[in-house]
Motif scaffolding. Structure first.
Motif, PDB file in Angstrom:
ATOM      1  N   UNK A 144       0.749  -1.319   0.060  1.00  0.00           N
ATOM      2  CA  UNK A 144      -0.118   0.030  -0.024  1.00  0.00           C
ATOM      3  C   UNK A 144       0.968   1.300   0.047  1.00  0.00           C
ATOM      4  N   UNK A 145       2.054   1.214   0.309  1.00  0.00           N
ATOM      5  CA  UNK A 145       3.005   2.351   0.579  1.00  0.00           C
ATOM      6  C   UNK A 145       3.111   2.975  -0.797  1.00  0.00           C
ATOM      7  N   UNK A 146       2.990   2.636  -1.954  1.00  0.00           N
ATOM      8  CA  UNK A 146       3.415   3.063  -3.198  1.00  0.00           C
ATOM      9  C   UNK A 146       2.202   4.426  -3.326  1.00  0.00           C
ATOM     10  N   UNK A 147       1.003   3.987  -3.133  1.00  0.00           N
ATOM     11  CA  UNK A 147      -0.129   4.965  -3.404  1.00  0.00           C
ATOM     12  C   UNK A 147      -0.470   5.749  -1.931  1.00  0.00           C
ATOM     13  N   UNK A 205       8.588  -1.806   1.307  1.00  0.00           N
ATOM     14  CA  UNK A 205       8.002  -2.725   0.709  1.00  0.00           C
ATOM     15  C   UNK A 205       8.858  -3.889   0.462  1.00  0.00           C
ATOM     16  N   UNK A 206       9.628  -3.952   1.278  1.00  0.00           N
ATOM     17  CA  UNK A 206      10.724  -5.128   1.344  1.00  0.00           C
ATOM     18  C   UNK A 206       9.930  -6.486   1.271  1.00  0.00           C
ATOM     19  N   UNK A 207      10.417  -7.442   0.171  1.00  0.00           N
ATOM     20  CA  UNK A 207       9.966  -8.810   0.479  1.00  0.00           C
ATOM     21  C   UNK A 207      10.402  -9.565   1.688  1.00  0.00           C
ATOM     22  N   UNK A 208       9.368 -10.280   2.202  1.00  0.00           N
ATOM     23  CA  UNK A 208       9.764 -11.061   3.415  1.00  0.00           C
ATOM     24  C   UNK A 208      10.305 -12.229   3.387  1.00  0.00           C
ATOM     25  N   UNK A 209      11.361 -12.590   4.217  1.00  0.00           N
ATOM     26  CA  UNK A 209      11.963 -13.809   3.859  1.00  0.00           C
ATOM     27  C   UNK A 209      11.123 -14.963   4.138  1.00  0.00           C
ATOM     28  N   UNK A 267      -6.197  -0.656  -9.651  1.00  0.00           N
ATOM     29  CA  UNK A 267      -5.628  -0.520 -10.938  1.00  0.00           C
ATOM     30  C   UNK A 267      -4.243  -0.807 -10.722  1.00  0.00           C
ATOM     31  N   UNK A 268      -3.467  -0.182  -9.630  1.00  0.00           N
ATOM     32  CA  UNK A 268      -2.227  -0.442  -9.459  1.00  0.00           C
ATOM     33  C   UNK A 268      -1.757  -1.953  -9.735  1.00  0.00           C
TER      34      UNK A 268
END
Length: 174
Positions: A77-80, A170-174, A97-98
């Motif tokens: 969600x942080x991008x928007x 928004x880092x991918x979680x390991x 839409x994103x």
């Protein structure tokens, strides 16, 4: 109708997260026809978010993304910023839409599918296109935050913004 779409969109997004792994085990990869349909829907909704078939198109696309094992997108969600979760002007339509524009980018640019910045930049740009289309028919549906992203896009700063979010929030979680 706007109030109805928000809970449905949030429910579908929740389903996408909760069931994507299970769904991916149950079906074959997407077909070329499905991918073509997905790209067409993404582009249609970018340019005409109020199209007469927009609701059905969003439902199809969301459910399709839940079930296909070969196309997966990050939901962050942080991008928007404040868009998702807001009850303000077409927030769910802009946020989904994103997701759709990101998926269309992956389909059209499979060689860049693992480039988190490129995929999410395409998603943000698609959301901004939808927002601009919304403003053409609903000029009071103004978002200061989205206007700021448009200004970043016009100054050539949107990629850096998306990359910063990708690397720090928004880092991918390991």
């Amino acid at each position: 109708m706007k109030g109805f779409l928000r809970p449905i969109s949030l429910l579908l997004l929740s389903l996408l997260l909760a069931h994507s792994c299970l769904a991916q085990e149950k079906r074959e990869p997407s077909t070329p026809e499905e991918r073509d349909t997905a790209v067409k829907i993404a582009r249609l909704l970018e340019s005409d978010p109020f199209h007469k078939d927009a609701k059905k198109a969003r439902e199809w696309f969301t459910l399709w993304l839940i079930h296909v094992p070969d196309i997966s997108i990050e939901l962050c969600r942080d991008y928007l910023g404040p868009v998702l979760g807001s009850k303000k002007y077409y927030s769910s339509e802009i946020f989904v839409q994103m997701m759709f524009s990101s998926a269309a980018f992956i389909i059209e640019h499979p060689d860049e599918a693992k480039d988190k910045t490129a995929v999410n930049l395409a998603g943000v740009e698609g959301a901004l296109k939808a927002y601009e289309a919304i403003l053409k028919t609903k000029p009071k549906a103004q978002w200061e935050f989205l206007d700021g992203l448009i200004a970043k896009r016009e100054k050539g700063e949107l990629r850096a913004y998306v990359q910063d979010i990708a690397e720090h929030k928004c880092k991918a979680k390991p």
